[in-house]
Scaffold this active site. Structure first.
Site, PDB file in Angstrom:
ATOM      1  CB  THR A 396      -0.831  -0.061   1.292  1.00  0.00           C
ATOM      2  OG1 THR A 396      -1.718  -1.155   1.186  1.00  0.00           O
ATOM      3  CG2 THR A 396      -1.609   1.195   1.583  1.00  0.00           C
ATOM      4  CG  ASN A 416      -5.529  -6.081  -0.659  1.00  0.00           C
ATOM      5  OD1 ASN A 416      -5.005  -5.750   0.402  1.00  0.00           O
ATOM      6  ND2 ASN A 416      -6.145  -7.219  -0.811  1.00  0.00           N
ATOM      7  CB  SER A 468      -5.831  -2.248   8.570  1.00  0.00           C
ATOM      8  OG  SER A 468      -6.469  -3.466   8.805  1.00  0.00           O
TER       9      SER A 468
HETATM   10  O1  DON Z   1      -7.181  -1.780   3.325  1.00  0.00           O
HETATM   11  C1  DON Z   1      -6.429  -2.556   3.886  1.00  0.00           C
HETATM   12  O2  DON Z   1      -6.358  -2.680   5.084  1.00  0.00           O
HETATM   13  C2  DON Z   1      -5.485  -3.371   3.031  1.00  0.00           C
HETATM   14  N1  DON Z   1      -6.037  -3.568   1.729  1.00  0.00           N
HETATM   15  C3  DON Z   1      -4.189  -2.661   2.984  1.00  0.00           C
HETATM   16  C4  DON Z   1      -3.157  -3.427   2.247  1.00  0.00           C
HETATM   17  C5  DON Z   1      -1.801  -3.004   2.580  1.00  0.00           C
HETATM   18  O3  DON Z   1      -1.564  -2.227   3.437  1.00  0.00           O
HETATM   19  C6  DON Z   1      -0.776  -3.659   1.806  1.00  0.00           C
HETATM   20  N2  DON Z   1       0.484  -3.061   2.089  1.00  0.00           N
HETATM   21  N3  DON Z   1       1.336  -3.109   2.724  1.00  0.00           N
END
Ligand code: DON
Length: 588
Positions: A396, A416, A468
């Site tokens: 992310t 994601n 998150s």
């Molecule tokens: O929205 C979320 O919590 C996850 N899709 C976030 C994914 C994420 O942080 C990947 N990276 N490190």
């Protein structure tokens, strides 16, 4: 991990020495060209600043500030630039959350541009004939994509709180996509690492690899022609350049080709939602963060509320007692997450109760200062939880901007997984998210981050999957903003932001020290403590003696991109944990 460990020690020593040298504390970054930016040095300036995971994008944001744009203009330009230079997480095909602090009104706003599930999505869509979750379908198929929110979200922020036009903020991204930019080591490594997944899809292979699937090497130019056309359509037509017309048609064609669900109607229906931020306090400080459909703000505040009941400062930073209390607070918060959290437009989320100080006090009383609890005792009944987690790299990206007038943006957005579903839209040049995996595909079964959930986060048409992501702004006792932060890291995001806040408030660390300090994570289930190199082995041994289950290996937790206000100056810190990040201030 040893390489990272020794790099960490060398870096930290450099940092401590650097912190005392006037060179590091120069008024602003001495940047001659984006190619020469190596990143990661803390930057101090009396002028506005941008900190992001990718140096060219930070520079673009800083240039926008320099040209008279505000923090929101800079954030939008940085967001579009990252969609070109950081394709694994910067995006047009994903979604995210933006916190905006408006200095003049002393007001904080939460913009929700999370993906929405398509109208034809259904509760059991990722279950196979045996009723088991088909993880491949939930994570790597065209059906794993929710309706993207990024373009609508960035343009909403610009229109309502920015000062520049759509074409002005998109111009640098269009230039980068059309003329190309030099691939850095980070992007070259990451594309090589993910080549198997990306090269399965013709468009992804074409966009991110040379002919015959050869890798780009650092220093080589990546030109993105189809992405340029998409960005130009957005520049000329605004949101309609993405959600309607040619781009929308290309997305739907890709769906038809790969068996996905997003329709023209889904795209036309996408809605940004401005929400009331969730705010709380910690001793004399206050903070505002993202409300549901992110779980971040609620559980960040809940953990701080629990921890306010003990004297962390006296225990000492990363001492055994300190870490024990952190783990137990994390355990309680993530147990609640699994049951109560979901899209507030579909499920009532008891926000007030979850961030209530009395409730937190009752939770803190359940913590035995000498002994770890078992997660199944904290919330019994989920023994069907599947212990195995995929070894998926987490991607992310977070960035922070702060302008001369004191406006601030804290933005986290994502596809994601790194490169999302791996499926790029043929003809449109961008990758699609696999955010549908953030729903609970089946009660009690774990998503890609080992997080479990139930009915509140079940799949329903037009619903937003629970997140998150925790873009956060911290305020002092006079309600003046003093820090902006956020991070990638899937389920670990909330606990990383928690530690950033504790490091700066309880232990008075500079933003660079707070970023560098070793981190730890627990999320109730699996009942395992993850930790970074830098937490002393003896302390981990003692935690194990108290009954904590310590993961056998260390791991790297997050990549915070933060800015703090110290006196009249901003201090920016790009996390050293991943290559390529940079804090860059305006020059004039
Ligand atoms: O929205 C979320 O919590 C996850 N899709 C976030 C994914 C994420 O942080 C990947 N990276 N490190």
């Amino acid at each position: 991990m040893h390489v990272i460990g020794s790099f960490f020690v060398t870096w930290l020593l450099g940092l401590i020495i650097g912190l005392h040298s006037s060179a590091v504390f120069s008024q602003s970054a001495k940047i001659t060209s984006p190619d020469k930016i190596t990143g990661h040095q803390p930057v101090v300036s009396e002028l506005g600043m941008v900190v992001s995971q990718e140096a060219i994008a930070s520079q673009i944001g800083a240039d926008i500030l320099e040209a008279g744009g505000n923090a929101i203009d800079a954030a939008v330009a940085t967001g579009f630039a990252l969609a070109v230079t950081l394709p694994r997480a910067g995006n047009l095909g994903g979604g995210g959350f933006m916190m905006v602090y408006l200095a003049e009104e002393n007001k904080t706003i939460a913009i929700d541009y999370r993906e929405m599930s398509p109208m034809s999505a259904s509760k059991n869509m990722f279950l196979d004939q045996n009723g088991d979750v088909d993880n491949n379908k939930a994570r790597f198929s065209a059906q794993s994509s929710g309706v993207p929110g990024t373009v609508a979200g960035l343009l909403y922020a610009l229109e309502n709180y920015g000062s520049l036009s759509v074409s002005e903020v998109l111009k640098p991204a269009i230039k980068l996509a059309s003329q190309g930019f030099k691939i850095n080591h980070d992007l070259s490594d990451s594309l090589r690492l993910k080549s198997k997944r990306l090269q399965k899809h013709a468009a992804s292979k074409k966009y991110f690899y040379k002919a015959e699937g050869e890798y780009y090497l650092p220093g080589e130019l990546l030109i993105q022609t189809d992405l340029t056309s998409t960005l130009k359509r957005i520049s000329e037509q605004g949101s309609s350049g993405f959600y309607k017309g040619k781009t929308a048609e290309l997305i739907v064609q890709q769906m038809e080709h790969s068996g996905g669900l997003i329709s023209l109607q889904d795209l036309a229906n996408y809605k940004v939602v401005e929400r009331e931020p969730v705010c709380g306090s910690y001793h004399q400080y206050s903070l505002c963060a993202m409300p549901p459909p992110s779980s971040g703000g609620i559980h960040l505040i809940q953990m701080l509320n629990i921890l306010e009941n003990v004297d962390l400062k006296r225990m000492g930073h990363n001492s055994v007692g300190y870490l024990h209390h952190l783990i137990e607070a994390m355990r309680s918060a993530y147990a609640d997450r699994s049951l109560y959290l979901g899209d507030p437009d579909f499920t009532p989320v008891p926000i007030k109760k979850l961030v209530d100080k009395t409730y937190a006090k009752s939770l803190s009383k359940q913590i035995n200062p000498h002994k770890a609890r078992r997660s199944n005792d904290v919330y019994p009944g989920l023994d069907s939880w599947i212990a195995s987690q995929p070894n998926e790299s987490e991607e992310t990206t977070h960035y922070s901007t702060w302008d001369n007038q004191g406006n601030i943006v804290s933005n986290t957005y994502t596809l994601n997984f790194a490169y999302g579903s791996g499926i790029a839209v043929e003809g449109a040049g961008f990758l699609l998210n696999n955010e549908m995996d953030d729903f609970s595909a089946k009660p009690g079964s774990a998503n890609g981050y080992g997080l479990t959930g139930g009915a509140a986060n079940a799949i329903e048409p037009k619903k937003r999957p629970l997140s998150s992501m925790t873009p956060t702004i911290l305020f002092d006792r006079n309600n003046k903003p003093i820090m902006v932060t956020g991070t990638p890291g899937g389920s670990t995001i909330i606990t990383i932001v928690l530690q950033m806040i504790l490091n700066t408030t309880e232990f008075n660390m500079s933003i660079a020290e707070a970023t560098a300090a070793a981190r730890l994570h627990h999320q109730w289930l699996p009942d395992t403590v993850s930790f970074e190199d830098g937490i002393l082995n003896q302390r981990l041994d003692l935690l194990a003696k108290m009954g904590h289950k310590i993961s056998p290996d260390s791991r790297v937790l997050g990549s915070t991109q933060s800015i703090a206000l110290k006196g009249k100056r901003l201090e920016g810190s790009a996390d050293y944990r991943r290559q390529g990040a940079a804090a860059i201030s305006q020059k004039h």
